[in-house]
Motif scaffolding. Structure first.
Motif, short mmCIF file in Angstrom:
data_model
loop_
_atom_site.label_atom_id
_atom_site.label_comp_id
_atom_site.label_asym_id
_atom_site.label_seq_id
_atom_site.Cartn_x
_atom_site.Cartn_y
_atom_site.Cartn_z
N VAL A 1 95.77 69.51 46.45
CA VAL A 1 94.85 68.89 45.49
C VAL A 1 95.09 69.48 44.10
O VAL A 1 95.18 68.75 43.10
N VAL B 1 84.72 68.73 47.20
CA VAL B 1 86.10 68.88 47.69
C VAL B 1 86.56 67.60 48.39
O VAL B 1 87.69 67.13 48.20
N SER B 2 85.66 67.03 49.17
CA SER B 2 85.98 65.79 49.88
C SER B 2 86.36 64.69 48.87
O SER B 2 87.33 63.95 49.07
N ARG C 1 86.14 77.92 52.31
CA ARG C 1 87.14 78.39 51.36
C ARG C 1 88.12 77.26 51.09
O ARG C 1 88.63 76.63 52.02
N TRP C 2 88.35 77.03 49.82
CA TRP C 2 89.28 75.96 49.45
C TRP C 2 90.68 76.54 49.51
O TRP C 2 91.04 77.43 48.77
N ARG C 3 91.47 76.03 50.43
CA ARG C 3 92.78 76.64 50.64
C ARG C 3 93.93 75.70 50.28
O ARG C 3 95.09 76.04 50.48
N SER C 4 93.59 74.51 49.83
CA SER C 4 94.65 73.54 49.60
C SER C 4 95.28 73.70 48.23
O SER C 4 94.60 73.76 47.22
N ARG D 1 80.49 62.18 53.44
CA ARG D 1 79.69 63.18 52.72
C ARG D 1 78.79 63.99 53.65
O ARG D 1 78.20 63.45 54.58
N PHE D 2 78.71 65.26 53.39
CA PHE D 2 77.86 66.14 54.18
C PHE D 2 76.40 65.94 53.80
O PHE D 2 76.04 66.01 52.62
N ILE E 1 81.08 71.05 49.43
CA ILE E 1 81.93 70.35 50.40
C ILE E 1 82.18 68.92 49.93
O ILE E 1 83.31 68.41 49.99
N ARG F 1 80.83 57.93 53.50
CA ARG F 1 80.63 58.17 54.94
C ARG F 1 81.03 59.60 55.33
O ARG F 1 80.62 60.08 56.38
N GLU G 1 89.74 65.43 47.16
CA GLU G 1 90.89 65.12 48.01
C GLU G 1 91.32 63.67 47.84
O GLU G 1 92.50 63.35 47.89
#
Lengths: 429, 343
Positions: free
Chosen positions: A129, A24-25, A123-126, A81-82, A21, A79, A28
């Motif tokens: 990016v 991906v963050s 699931r990465w759907r973008s 971040r998981f 996660i 900030r 982005e």
């Protein structure tokens, strides 16, 4: 499915999910900035390749920039971040574990039995990016692999001068080689043509550059036409002298001398001038028409007529539609010449004689309207009045303008050459 | 908010509680056919020591369910039919002048509220004055009359019913009183198969025979166990975010909300989630527990503005949207990540 001890299994799954996660963050934020960095790098790399310098510096700068962008965006996402707690909560909720992982972490229950953790918990759907990253890669590849034209190719880039300038240069070159034309009188025009030719290709094709080339061409054309008219007029005037034993009276000789003198003044007043030798011979004839024998007069007249035709030949189509009335019946002095009437002369400037009866008003038509330009004529000429009967307005009230401007008056500023415009601009700054 | 993990329940206690509750639910299933979800909610509400408002059309078995619950739990239950002329004293009790040891004294005569379960039938038909008499009893679990305070039996629940039609001559419950109900549950009509089962197994005028499943002591023990169910901090955080999001401007789902839920709603959510956790044999409350009870806990505590009501919005719809909007984890997922529930 793995067979580790459950706590380790779940801890690893939680850590993996958090890392995924957070990646991906970060991506982005990183992707759009990376695209900008890649675009700058691509331009720099291409520029370095084009300039002949090695692209290594560009690659190094790109690498350093990308690293810096990555670090900054990673810091910016701190900030968002998981944490492990967030990832654990998400995982147990998505797996429908009724918060058993949290309870196990707190020691309330045993860890749930290990189970396959599907990859698509998230699931990465973008495509956005991926699009940014692909575009960044494409930019860099373009910068690195786009073919760079060689130095020779760049220097040998063809350049077409404006057609008006090309035509003017051709005219001036031809005029300089004519025997009848004084080469010194061609030089000012040639200098102006060179000045225009020295301008950069971009400037030559600006509005003012094109106007200047057109104006020069018109000026050259008018000068050629004026000189050709003067020579042909002089040749026409000298026609009676070549007849042996013509028995011209003193008045007729005087009249011939005066008309020849007027034609020579017209030739002198134009931009183009006759060669001094020819001019002197003509002036001598104008001063004393009897000083030449009939043969000499015939030779001189033939020379003048030939010179006029040569000049018209140089002008070609530009001058073809404007042909002065040739000497014909009634042209002889005292026998109904066109300026002494009565007599007949074609009221036309074209080769085709008008069939209009005498006294009929007939407008002069330009055969090539694309070349018609009001006020484009630059320069003066000395000679007889060219009366346009079509302009007669009849009686008008006092104070009323006889010929109001009908539009199309050229703006003088567009007639300046680029260097003249630059000089004026700097003067009035 | 969260109870100490050290006070956690043992495996044996959980198994026993789960078995008892399963027996209770199965028994109530024989009282009210085809309403397992409703029965579960009512049992969870009772386990959470909450008062429950049942709303539904007449004849759907609301009263029967409450009577069956009282019987299976071995609790003392009273029923009051609320009418417009019902006075507060008719519920709480009145001081009556009596001869006591040769003296004339006021002796407090206890009303029907002094029971473990008070079935307030058609509560919205009573006047606001009478309705408000229930407020202190529901919140403080005591009654004050004639300057004396009288504690109500423990446990004490109000299970009220109201009819959504025939609203003429009724007094809608004020927000303050609605807030004191843990759940507001809508009783829906039965499916054809359920109706067939009712026709086959019921007769008009004959009450179903219901066995006693738990003793009062066993039930009190279950109530104590519910209190020991742990609410993890992450779940408490989720409850707080959920309740906060009911207020206007705090979430997209709260568009059209005039007033959001109170802190009492958060406490109610936690209590109900704990009760559901125990019912499912867990020593802790989970996100799923919170989500399962969110609608009956929050829907009647949210007040919509006129515009939203005209647009056909409902508070239950707002809660559903909230559950979809508020993520269980404190941080939102990156926008390009989608999460799917896998079970």
């Amino acid at each position: 499915m793995t067979f580790e001890a459950p706590p380790h299994f779940w801890t690893r799954a939680i850590k993996g999910l958090a890392a995924r996660i957070n990646r991906v963050s970060w991506l982005e934020r990183f992707a759009p900035v990376a695209f900008v960095a890649a675009a700058v790098a691509a331009i720099a790399i291409y520029g370095l390749r084009r300039s002949g310098a090695g692209a290594e510096w560009g690659w190094m700068m790109f690498g350093a920039g990308l690293t810096a962008v990555g670090a900054v965006t990673w810091w910016q996402t701190r900030r968002e971040r998981f944490s492990r707690d967030d990832a654990r909560v998400l995982l147990e909720y998505r797996l429908g574990l009724d918060s058993r992982l949290t309870a196990a972490e707190l020691g309330l229950t045993a860890w749930p039995r290990q189970m396959p953790v599907p990859k698509d918990v998230v699931r990465w759907r973008s495509r956005t990016v991926q699009g940014w990253l692909a575009a960044a890669l494409a930019m860099v590849m373009a910068g690195a692999w786009l073919p760079v034209p060689s130095a020779e190719e760049r220097l040998a880039r063809p350049h077409e001068k404006p057609p008006a300038l090309v035509q003017t240069e051709a005219w001036l070159e031809a005029l300089a080689q004519l025997e009848a034309v004084d080469p010194k009188s061609v030089e000012p025009l040639a200098e102006r043509a060179q000045e225009l030719a020295r301008e950069s290709p971009e400037n030559q094709y600006t509005h003012s550059g094109l106007e200047a080339a057109d104006a020069l061409r018109e000026q050259t054309s008018a000068a050629m036409q004026g000189l050709a008219n003067a020579l042909e007029t002089a040749a026409g005037v000298m026609a009676p002298l070549e007849q042996p034993g013509a028995g011209l009276t003193a008045d007729q000789l005087k009249n011939i001398g005066e008309r020849l003198e007027a034609a020579l003044r017209a030739a002198e007043g134009g931009t183009l001038a006759l060669r001094p030798e020819l001019l002197q011979a003509c002036e001598a004839c104008a001063g004393d028409p009897k000083s030449l024998t009939a043969a000499q007069a015939a030779q001189l007249r033939a020379g003048l007529a030939k010179a006029g035709k040569q000049i018209r030949g140089v002008g070609g189509a530009a001058l073809a539609g404007v042909v002065i009335a040739e000497a014909g019946p009634g042209a002889e002095a005292g026998r109904g010449g066109i300026n002494r009437g009565p007599g007949e002369a074609p009221l036309t400037f074209s080769d085709k004689a008008s069939d209009a009866p005498p006294g009929r008003i007939e407008a002069v038509a330009s055969e090539d309207m694309s070349r018609a330009s009001l006020g484009d004529l630059l320069g003066t000429q000395t000679g007889e009045h060219e009366i346009d009967p079509a302009s007669a307005q009849g009686l008008t009230a006092a104070g009323a303008p006889a010929a109001a401007g009908a539009g199309g008056e050229a703006v003088w500023v567009n007639r300046l050459t680029p260097s003249e415009r630059a000089a004026l601009t700097s003067f009035f700054k | 908010m969260s109870s100490s993990p050290t006070a956690g329940l043992s495996e044996a206690e959980l198994v026993s509680a789960s078995a008892s509750l399963n027996r209770l639910l199965d028994t109530l299933d024989t009282v009210l056919f085809g309403q397992r979800e409703l029965i579960e909610l009512v049992v969870i509400g009772v386990l959470a020591r909450g008062h429950i408002l049942l709303e539904g059309l007449p004849g759907l078995g609301k009263t029967e369910l409450v009577k069956g619950l009282a019987h299976t739990l071995g609790l003392d239950a009273r029923r009051v039919q609320f009418t417009p002329d019902l006075l507060p004293g008719d519920i709480t009790g009145n001081p009556i002048l009596q001869d006591v040891d040769g003296e004339r004294r006021f002796v407090f005569q206890r009303g029907p509220i002094f029971a473990n379960i008070l079935l307030a039938d058609e509560i919205n038909r009573a006047s606001p004055k009478t309705q408000s008499a229930l407020l202190e009893a529901m919140q403080e679990r005591r009654v004050t009359a004639g300057g004396d305070t009288h504690a109500l039996p423990d446990p004490f629940f109000v299970l009220a019913t109201q009819n959504p039609i025939e609203l003429e001559g009724t007094y809608p419950l004020p927000e303050a009183q609605l807030d004191r109900f843990l759940f507001k549950v809508e009783v829906t009509r039965n499916a054809t198969e359920v109706l067939q089962r009712i026709v086959l197994h019921r007769e008009i005028g004959a009450s179903p025979v219901v066995a006693r499943v738990l003793t009062a002591e066993e039930f009190t023990g279950l109530l104590a166990q519910v209190r020991r169910v742990h609410v993890p901090e992450v779940v408490a955080n989720y409850i707080a975010r959920l309740v906060n999001a009911t207020h206007p401007g705090e979430s997209a789902a709260s568009a059209g909300v005039r007033f959001g839920a109170s802190p009492r709603a958060a406490l109610a959510l936690a209590a109900a989630a704990k009760a559901r956790g125990l019912r499912h044999g867990r020593p802790h409350a989970s996100f799923e527990d919170v989500q399962a009870v969110a609608r009956p806990v929050l829907a009647h505590r949210i007040l919509l503005d006129h515009g939203a009501r005209l647009d056909g919005a409902t508070t239950a719809g707002v809660v559903d949207k909230l559950l979809a909007e508020i993520a269980v984890q404190a941080k939102p997922l990156p926008s390009s990540l989608a999460a799917a529930k896998i079970s």
